[in-house]
Scaffold this active site. Sequence first.
Site, PDB file in Angstrom:
ATOM      1  N   SER A 147      28.574  13.554  -6.788  1.00  0.00           N
ATOM      2  CA  SER A 147      29.507  12.469  -6.489  1.00  0.00           C
ATOM      3  C   SER A 147      30.192  11.979  -7.769  1.00  0.00           C
ATOM      4  O   SER A 147      30.801  12.772  -8.490  1.00  0.00           O
ATOM      5  CB  SER A 147      28.769  11.348  -5.755  1.00  0.00           C
ATOM      6  OG  SER A 147      29.656  10.441  -5.164  1.00  0.00           O
ATOM      7  N   GLU A 238      32.980  14.811   4.897  1.00  0.00           N
ATOM      8  CA  GLU A 238      33.060  13.775   3.868  1.00  0.00           C
ATOM      9  C   GLU A 238      34.488  13.621   3.366  1.00  0.00           C
ATOM     10  O   GLU A 238      35.256  14.584   3.316  1.00  0.00           O
ATOM     11  CB  GLU A 238      32.109  14.053   2.713  1.00  0.00           C
ATOM     12  CG  GLU A 238      32.268  15.367   1.991  1.00  0.00           C
ATOM     13  CD  GLU A 238      31.351  15.442   0.765  1.00  0.00           C
ATOM     14  OE1 GLU A 238      31.471  14.549  -0.099  1.00  0.00           O
ATOM     15  OE2 GLU A 238      30.540  16.371   0.682  1.00  0.00           O
ATOM     16  N   HIS A 268      28.068  13.981   2.629  1.00  0.00           N
ATOM     17  CA  HIS A 268      28.146  13.735   1.196  1.00  0.00           C
ATOM     18  C   HIS A 268      26.777  13.878   0.536  1.00  0.00           C
ATOM     19  O   HIS A 268      25.812  13.220   0.925  1.00  0.00           O
ATOM     20  CB  HIS A 268      28.688  12.314   0.981  1.00  0.00           C
ATOM     21  CG  HIS A 268      28.950  11.961  -0.445  1.00  0.00           C
ATOM     22  ND1 HIS A 268      29.895  12.610  -1.213  1.00  0.00           N
ATOM     23  CD2 HIS A 268      28.401  11.022  -1.256  1.00  0.00           C
ATOM     24  CE1 HIS A 268      29.921  12.080  -2.417  1.00  0.00           C
ATOM     25  NE2 HIS A 268      29.015  11.124  -2.470  1.00  0.00           N
TER      26      HIS A 268
END
Length: 297
Positions: A147, A238, A268
Amino acid sequence: MLQHLLETTLRQTMNRLVRPALHPVIPVSVQRTLISQAYRSSVAPRGCRFQAGTLAGRPVIKSSFGQATRGVVLYLHGGGYIIGSAATHKGLSGHLAKTSGCLVATLDYRLAPEHPFPAALDDAEAAWQALIDEGFAPEHIAIAGDSAGGGLAIALAMRLRDTHQPMPSSLTVFSPWTDLTQQTLYSPACEPVLQARWTAKAATLYAGDESLRNPLLSPVFGNFQGLPPMLVQVGSQEILLNDAERLASAARAAGVKTQLEVFNNLWHVFQVHSGQLDRATAAVATAGLHIREHLAD
């Protein structure tokens, strides 16, 4: 059949427990507590060892599995630059230590809003140098992250190149956040984890007065020439799917050896469920292989 049911259960859990916590009206301090509890479901493999310490003056957790090897992975955790920690990612880092055969050093870099850009990047660079000072050759150091930590990993490689420092052996990024402008977010039919309003707020908190188009904030706008081999993994469910695909496209166009894997109907950073969800376990196994293959002999 059982794996399909598990995927459904985990997706519902993310949607009911994690996604509501990532709401822009919830104070960051509360989100940090809620997410730290949510990550308790991510469990490291049995036999994994953890050692807490410091690296370049910042807390770090070093994960290892089996016998020590010549390689180390500098791991940069996700959380929109405002939440998350080395502790929340012990499960994922433990599985990556097992599959890569490397020591995995997960850094607690400084978080916004208390410490906006470039604090996280400065801490990552200092940790890179500290690993070299500990005796690891650059070609025996891989950089990985998920991320925001995935975007930070790319930004760190760009800074190292631009300041004429040695490069890591490889880059591995899970669901990387590479465009903080959010101008081309994907719109999946189902998004079990992230809310665009939350990521937009996190981007503002981290960037401060800096332009969101700065490549060290949004690497997709940067120059990829000379970066090491890259593995990019992302789920189809996502909002950051486009970030991953644009990252891979830009890297390939610059001549970087790049492998992009899109996992249908996963969410995610689904890799946190490694050891439970077969496809997550397989994804981390691929990541470990990518890291091993690019370490110098």
